[in-house]
Design a protein around this motif. Structure first.
Motif, PDB file in Angstrom:
ATOM      1  N   ASP A  68      41.941  44.391  48.536  1.00  0.00           N
ATOM      2  CA  ASP A  68      42.826  45.148  48.324  1.00  0.00           C
ATOM      3  C   ASP A  68      43.852  44.078  49.359  1.00  0.00           C
ATOM      4  O   ASP A  68      43.405  43.821  50.437  1.00  0.00           O
TER       5      ASP A  68
ATOM      6  N   ALA B 253      45.066  54.343  40.238  1.00  0.00           N
ATOM      7  CA  ALA B 253      45.967  55.449  39.673  1.00  0.00           C
ATOM      8  C   ALA B 253      45.886  56.108  41.190  1.00  0.00           C
ATOM      9  O   ALA B 253      44.572  56.332  41.024  1.00  0.00           O
TER      10      ALA B 253
ATOM     11  N   GLY C  82      50.674  54.437  40.239  1.00  0.00           N
ATOM     12  CA  GLY C  82      50.801  53.492  41.011  1.00  0.00           C
ATOM     13  C   GLY C  82      49.830  52.258  39.813  1.00  0.00           C
ATOM     14  O   GLY C  82      48.856  52.053  39.909  1.00  0.00           O
ATOM     15  N   SER C  83      49.999  50.828  41.242  1.00  0.00           N
ATOM     16  CA  SER C  83      49.458  49.674  40.994  1.00  0.00           C
ATOM     17  C   SER C  83      48.303  49.787  41.286  1.00  0.00           C
ATOM     18  O   SER C  83      48.126  50.279  42.632  1.00  0.00           O
ATOM     19  N   GLY C  84      47.013  48.836  40.640  1.00  0.00           N
ATOM     20  CA  GLY C  84      46.048  49.453  41.259  1.00  0.00           C
ATOM     21  C   GLY C  84      45.075  50.328  40.686  1.00  0.00           C
ATOM     22  O   GLY C  84      44.727  50.838  40.004  1.00  0.00           O
TER      23      GLY C  84
ATOM     24  N   ARG D  81      44.527  51.518  35.018  1.00  0.00           N
ATOM     25  CA  ARG D  81      44.973  50.505  35.970  1.00  0.00           C
ATOM     26  C   ARG D  81      44.092  49.710  36.568  1.00  0.00           C
ATOM     27  O   ARG D  81      43.239  49.357  35.397  1.00  0.00           O
ATOM     28  N   ARG D  82      44.522  48.589  36.829  1.00  0.00           N
ATOM     29  CA  ARG D  82      44.136  47.225  36.451  1.00  0.00           C
ATOM     30  C   ARG D  82      42.971  47.081  37.122  1.00  0.00           C
ATOM     31  O   ARG D  82      41.756  46.309  37.242  1.00  0.00           O
ATOM     32  N   ASP D  83      42.965  48.197  38.807  1.00  0.00           N
ATOM     33  CA  ASP D  83      41.625  48.446  39.631  1.00  0.00           C
ATOM     34  C   ASP D  83      40.321  49.247  38.869  1.00  0.00           C
ATOM     35  O   ASP D  83      39.494  49.557  39.265  1.00  0.00           O
TER      36      ASP D  83
END
Length: 503
Positions: free
Chosen positions: A39, A288, A284-286, A330-332
């Motif tokens: 990241d 959580a 949260g992004s990435g 989430r995205r990650d």
């Protein structure tokens, strides 16, 4: 060509995955290439690691440097890999495979002057290293007390990158495991401070004894918030396993004290009524982060003025209330956090909320909209509902109100009785008992169930509501010292469920 290797841990939720970090020095133009789904914070580690290596007196390779983090398909988040990245580079540049480096997991962020800074999530990372069979883990000195909470693995603390390099070469020692200091218990508010409200005080005692959810409604100034704040003082201390669970969540959230990290008392979390869905359940992004429901794990989540909260935020509580955990995609990846908490709701009976209900100026539509914030399926998961009334002038006369210490003793006895009863089923509190177990193996006589059967036949409660009434009835029996609920216990549990002005 030179190759160095080091190891660290990627924390996903409360689970850790060992990450292998390889540093390859090859011919070509000078440059650093970092691969393995890093990241933004990890991308910036190239500059931190280079400055730290240079400032600790070591040499930086003046050729092409490739840093690979495996497994390559796993998203790497944060700065905890700095120490392992620097160690891999030093190993490759000196063409030395230190024996200690090959058997050690490294965690820590580097400053530009080679100091090792503390990072979040050390407790679950050390636990993952232990479960994978690693003999040693090195963490920042400021995280040493937290890492020392895990037994069965050698835990060492480091101050600088130079100190770590000397340890690899058997020229220096690192700080050894330390005993975490006892956290000084914060003075808890006493239940004796609450004026009047006998029924509500008893409801709080029942909630503490059985880990039941509680809803308090009534005009402002009647003691709703005071009662909620005194509930944690009635709960027993956390067991060692529970303490580690709660501490791990707070470690990932970055809320631990460096010298006294172990949390031994049930937490009390009271988010503001403007809180978003993400702040409540996590987000949260990435990857959580844990929200309020997870920070309140094994403790109390207090939602004051819940009727002012967004409907979506309240509805998001359904799953953790039922399952005791929350899964956030989430995205990650998917993060799973524990969320077995006691929910305490408090609200006024209407938007204007005058001290005397007779003076209410709200329209019927405004009252309906205000009360409708809490949906039927959500309120059905609340075991105890109490409506508080304004106190009279007679309460200013000194009375012999029970203290939290006296009530806490009864709560401890009731909890012990429940734990002994459900131990063979892997359950600790009455609130965790499932309906089939109550209706089959612990089925009450037909005469005892009469009030509940009548309420079901008349459609006053759902089947879920009936199960929750039975749980409360068992708690009432435990508080009274009975081996099983009587008809009075079932009737009292039903009355708690049908009370409250928001249902």
């Amino acid at each position: 060509m030179s190759l160095g290797r080091a190891y660290s841990v990627a924390v996903r939720g409360l689970d850790g995955v060992i990450v292998e970090i390889e540093a390859d020095i090859s011919s070509g133009l000078p440059g650093v290439h970092l691969v393995g789904l890093p990241d933004a914070a990890l991308q910036e580690s190239r500059d931190r690691v280079r400055a730290a290596i240079t400032n600790c007196g070591a040499n930086w390779p003046m050729s092409r440097l490739t840093l690979a983090l495996s497994p390559a398909t796993l998203r790497k988040v944060g700065s905890a890999y700095d120490l392992a990245l620097a160690s891999a580079v030093l190993s490759a540049n000196t063409k030395t495979a230190w024996a200690r480096l090959e058997k050690t997991v490294l965690l820590g962020e580097l400053s530009l002057d080679a100091r090792v800074r503390p990072v979040h999530g050390v407790l679950p990372a050390v636990l993952a290293a232990k479960q994978e069979g690693w003999p040693t883990v090195v963490v920042p000195v400021d995280n040493l007390a937290e890492a020392s909470l895990i037994d069965g693995i050698e835990v060492l603390g480091v101050n600088t990158l130079g100190q770590l390099l000397a340890w690899f070469e058997n020229k220096a020692d690192l700080a050894a495991r330390i005993a975490a200091g006892e956290r000084v218990a914060e003075p808890t508010a006493d239940l004796a401070d609450v004026v009047g409200q006998t029924q509500a005080r008893y409801a709080v005692e029942v909630a503490a004894a059985g880990a039941h959810h509680l809803m308090l409604t009534g005009p402002p100034g009647t003691g709703k918030t005071m009662l909620a704040q005194r509930l944690p003082g009635l709960l027993p201390p956390l067991s060692h396993g529970e303490s580690l669970e709660v501490t791990a969540v707070h470690s990932v959230a970055g809320l631990l004290a460096s010298d006294t990290p172990l949390i031994t008392r049930p937490p009390f979390v009271a988010p503001h009524h403007t809180s978003s869905v993400a702040s409540l359940v996590g987000g949260g992004s990435g990857m959580a982060r844990p929200g309020a429901v997870s920070r309140a794990h094994r403790g109390v989540l207090f939602l004051d003025e819940f009727a002012e909260m967004g409907t979506s935020a309240l509805e998001a509580l359904r799953t953790p209330l039922e399952d005791g955990e929350i899964r956030l995609a989430r995205r990650d990846g998917v993060a799973c956090y524990p969320a077995r908490f006691q929910l305490v709701l408090a609200a006024n009976p209407c938007p204007c909320a005058p001290p005397n209900p007779v003076d209410c100026m709200c329209s019927a539509q405004a009252k309906l909209r205000y009360r409708g914030k809490l949906s039927g399926p959500l309120v059905d998961r609340v075991d105890l509902r109490v409506e508080l009334n304004p106190v009279s002038a007679g309460v200013f006369v000194p009375d012999a109100a029970e203290s939290s210490a006296a009530v806490r003793e009864r709560v401890a006895v009731a909890r012990f009785a429940a734990e002994e009863r459900w131990r063979s089923h892997g359950i600790r509190t009455n609130a965790e008992v499932n309906g089939p177990l109550l209706r089959r193996e612990f089925r009450l006589p037909r005469a005892t169930m009469a009030p509940l059967q009548d309420a079901l036949d008349r459609g006053l409660i759902s089947m879920r509501g009936a199960d929750r009434c039975l749980r409360v009835a068992w708690t009432l029996a435990d508080l009274a010292g009975r081996t099983s609920p009587a008809i009075a216990d079932v009737a009292t549990a039903l009355s708690f469920r049908q009370a409250g002005g928001m249902s």
